[in-house]
Design a protein around this motif. Structure first.
Motif, PDB file in Angstrom:
ATOM      1  N   GLN A   2      -5.893 -10.995  11.358  1.00 20.15           N
ATOM      2  CA  GLN A   2      -6.966  -9.997  11.350  1.00 20.15           C
ATOM      3  C   GLN A   2      -8.342 -10.633  11.493  1.00 20.15           C
ATOM      4  O   GLN A   2      -9.283  -9.984  11.962  1.00 20.15           O
ATOM      5  N   SER A   3      -8.477 -11.900  11.106  1.00 21.05           N
ATOM      6  CA  SER A   3      -9.769 -12.592  11.210  1.00 21.05           C
ATOM      7  C   SER A   3      -9.974 -13.259  12.562  1.00 21.05           C
ATOM      8  O   SER A   3     -11.112 -13.611  12.919  1.00 21.05           O
ATOM      9  N   LEU A   4      -8.914 -13.448  13.318  1.00 20.85           N
ATOM     10  CA  LEU A   4      -9.028 -14.171  14.586  1.00 20.85           C
ATOM     11  C   LEU A   4      -9.898 -13.472  15.624  1.00 20.85           C
ATOM     12  O   LEU A   4     -10.606 -14.162  16.378  1.00 20.85           O
TER      13      LEU A   4
ATOM     14  N   ILE B 183      -3.630 -11.766   7.161  1.00 17.42           N
ATOM     15  CA  ILE B 183      -5.071 -11.917   6.941  1.00 17.42           C
ATOM     16  C   ILE B 183      -5.682 -12.819   8.009  1.00 17.42           C
ATOM     17  O   ILE B 183      -6.781 -12.554   8.542  1.00 17.42           O
ATOM     18  N   PHE B 184      -4.994 -13.885   8.335  1.00 16.83           N
ATOM     19  CA  PHE B 184      -5.504 -14.796   9.357  1.00 16.83           C
ATOM     20  C   PHE B 184      -5.566 -14.119  10.724  1.00 16.83           C
ATOM     21  O   PHE B 184      -6.552 -14.253  11.447  1.00 16.83           O
TER      22      PHE B 184
ATOM     23  N   ASP C 279     -12.683 -11.960  15.315  1.00 19.36           N
ATOM     24  CA  ASP C 279     -14.067 -12.352  15.075  1.00 19.36           C
ATOM     25  C   ASP C 279     -14.272 -13.822  15.414  1.00 19.36           C
ATOM     26  O   ASP C 279     -15.324 -14.211  15.946  1.00 19.36           O
ATOM     27  N   VAL C 280     -13.269 -14.652  15.118  1.00 22.21           N
ATOM     28  CA  VAL C 280     -13.360 -16.082  15.454  1.00 22.21           C
ATOM     29  C   VAL C 280     -13.479 -16.268  16.963  1.00 22.21           C
ATOM     30  O   VAL C 280     -14.279 -17.076  17.448  1.00 22.21           O
TER      31      VAL C 280
ATOM     32  N   ALA D  58      -9.057 -23.403  11.709  1.00 25.52           N
ATOM     33  CA  ALA D  58      -8.235 -22.469  12.478  1.00 25.52           C
ATOM     34  C   ALA D  58      -7.079 -23.189  13.160  1.00 25.52           C
ATOM     35  O   ALA D  58      -5.945 -22.694  13.186  1.00 25.52           O
TER      36      ALA D  58
END
Length: 631
Positions: free
Chosen positions: A177-179, A174-175, A181-182, A157
């Motif tokens: 949108q995933s952050l 895409i990254f 959850d991270v 990350a």
């Protein structure tokens, strides 16, 4: 991740600049708020191993090496002063490789490192090679980045965040949108979120919304939709703790966010409106938040109208009077919304917003709104209205409850929905208790007022009461001439008899019907009628025809004159004259036992006073046929 940064920095210095740092130690490493390690301390930087013998280590390096770099971080050849070995055959990375191995051990064994003082197993073998006594056998640093220790989500990350500006838009979206959850998994800490992710989000939002035409491109719209939830997640999780940071990073973005004419973006903002309410002052909320969001009340999208309504509730305590009045108008409009869920939420909203309205606005809004919602065909809407009535009962006077609220609620005790009927009975029972208490209070107030009147009447002349007035009327009526009732043995009808002195005597049987009127006595001379005729017989009407039922004299009047009209004749100014019995007595033809009817339907035998009449002229028989009997 810090070690990764140092390795990257040294790799660039060795391969691109062909220089050795010469001072790798904790004093040369700087840590940013975002957790990045930055390499500094270039006091001993030097070329190394130049083939012609004219290069490194430089005289400056040789002179200050022992004074500047800690001994633990100096390689064996540096400690022994064998700089010629480094000049002739040592690769450029040799002295920095040894120092880096010692630094890695220091970092992992530090009490604040959170590694329990242990170096990861994959690094132990690499560290042994890096600290080799022979400079030529020490490995290059770039391959060290492939160690499994650096293959984890945190490092990945961080690497993407460093390279996000140069990444393609699709990968960037895409990254982003995933952050979330991270962050939820705790992979990235607070410092990384505030000092690395947040600046990236701000720059991306300004780039996508800075121009009106930018949002027309789908790629920019998708990027903003990915930025907004992440922005508010960071603001809620970390910035809310530090208002200064919120004011610095988020507050300037609020007008920019509400200026975006996109339903998806607006929905994302409205879902996090509570964060803005807790961090912004009243002026900013009224001007920068409420004013722009009002457009959602009239949007053609039902879900956005409903979301706008739900989101506004948190702003109500901080809205000024003008915006509250504006909100009331929108609420009235939403009660006629085609969406049943919006109508239901509107009546719930009105019940919650009532304490914040002015008295005038509250009187105009809540009761008509509840009454309207109780007539809604949607069952949850009626149920919500009844519950809202209970919630706002303190704002209704008892008079309003009796005249307006209960008449609207009672029909729903026979509602088609069972839960509505149950709630309606609950409302009725609750208000009836209050009404009964109010009625008891009014009774106590009235009793206290009457006691005060009685006390004041004892000191002053009291005005006649209604009871005294009625008593006076009954006394007056009792002194007036009225018939007394007696029961006749022949027909069992009630008759009235007058005593010899003219005073009435009442029988035990009351006579229903109006009392007989009071008459003044008249003599025959006053009527100018008298004398006997062929019509004056015992069975005849005596010349009076049908009107003789008015008065029926009796022939057995006493000589004393008490058997006729009573003494009330004097009240009319008429004095009776003496009447003698005989054929000239006009009343002698009547049956003495005959009972006729008085006016008002009361039968009575009437007695005239027996005083002598003056002589009158007798009418001839022919004159009696002129229709006089029809009188």
């Amino acid at each position: 991740w810090g070690i990764y940064n140092i390795v990257e920095a040294l790799s660039f210095l060795h391969t691109q600049a062909k220089l050795a740092h010469g001072m790798i130690c904790p004093d040369a490493v700087f840590v940013t708020p975002g957790g990045d390690f930055k390499l500094g301390g270039f006091d001993l930087v030097t070329p190394l191993g130049i083939a012609d013998g004219g290069g490194g280590p430089t005289p400056h390096f040789r002179k200050y090496d022992g004074a500047v770099c800690p001994a633990d971080y100096r390689s064996p050849e540096r400690m022994s002063g064998r700089y010629d070995t480094l000049q002739q055959s040592a690769p450029v990375h040799s002295i920095d490789c040894y120092s880096l191995a010692v630094l890695i051990e220091y970092v992992y064994t530090h009490p604040s490192a959170g590694t329990n003082g242990q170096v990861p197993v994959p690094l132990k073998k690499a560290l042994l090679r890096m600290k080799n006594d022979a400079p030529k056998l020490r490995p290059r640093l770039p391959p060290l980045l492939k160690c499994p220790v650096f293959d984890n989500p945190y490092v990945k990350a961080q690497i993407f965040l460093d390279e996000v500006v140069s990444k393609p838009a699709e990968e960037k979206i895409i990254f982003l949108q995933s952050l979330p959850d991270v962050l939820n998994r705790g992979v990235l800490n607070e410092n990384v979120s505030i000092y690395k992710i947040l600046p990236i989000l701000v720059r991306g939002l300004q780039a996508c919304t800075g121009k009106e035409t930018a949002m027309s491109q789908d790629i920019n719209r998708r990027e903003v939709l990915a930025i907004v939830p992440l922005l508010f997640q960071i603001a809620e999780s970390y910035l809310a703790k530090t208002p200064e940071l919120f004011q610095k990073h988020v507050t300037p973005l609020v007008p920019l966010l509400f200026a975006v004419n996109d339903r998806g973006v607006r929905g994302s903002i409205l879902q996090k409106i509570s964060i803005l309410e807790s961090q912004l002052d009243k002026t900013a909320l009224n001007s920068s938040v409420f004013e722009p969001m009002c457009s959602g009340f009239t949007d053609s999208s039902g879900p956005l109208r409903e979301l706008t309504l739900k989101s506004t509730i948190v702003l109500v305590p901080k809205l000024n009077h003008a915006n509250l009045e504006k909100l009331v108008r929108y609420l009235v409009r939403l009660q006629a919304d085609p969406e049943a869920s919006i109508r239901t939420n509107t009546v719930i909203f009105i019940g919650k917003v009532a304490p914040h309205l002015s008295e005038t606005s509250r009187q105009k809004l809540i009761l008509p709104a509840f009454t309207r919602s109780m007539k809604d065909p949607f069952t949850p809407c009626r149920l919500a209205a009844l519950r809202a009535v209970i919630a706002c009962k303190e704002y209704f006077s008892q008079k309003e409850v009796a005249e307006k609220v209960l008449p609207s609620v009672i029909p729903h005790t026979l509602d088609g929905a069972n839960e509505v009927r149950a709630e309606a009975f609950n409302v009725v029972d609750t208000f009836l208790v209050n009404l009964r208490d109010e009625s008891n209070r009014m009774a106590k107030v009235e009793a206290g007022g009457m006691a005060e009147e009685d006390n004041s009447g004892a000191a002053t002349t009291a005005a006649p009461s209604s009871g005294g007035y009625l008593t006076g009327i009954s006394s007056w009526m009792g002194t007036s001439t009225e018939p007394t009732a007696s029961t006749s043995s022949a027909d069992a009808q009630t008759t009235t008899k007058f005593s010899s002195n003219g005073s009435p005597s009442k029988s035990s049987t009351p006579q229903p019907g109006p009392a007989a009127p009071k008459f003044s006595s008249l003599t025959l001379s006053d009527a100018q009628v008298g004398g006997s005729s062929k019509y004056n017989t015992a069975n005849d009407s005596g010349g009076w025809s049908d009107d003789d039922d008015i008065v029926s004299p009796q022939s057995n009047s006493s000589p004393g004159g008490g058997g006729g009209w009573d003494d009330d004749d004097d009240a009319f100014g008429v004095s009776p004259v003496n009447k003698t019995k005989g054929k000239d007595d006009f009343f002698s033809s009547f049956d003495t036992n005959k009972s006729t009817k008085l006016a008002g339907g009361v039968k009575s035998g009437m007695k005239l006073k027996g005083k002598a009449k003056p002589t009158v002229t007798k009418l001839p028989a022919s004159d009696l046929l002129d229709g006089w009997d029809d009188f």
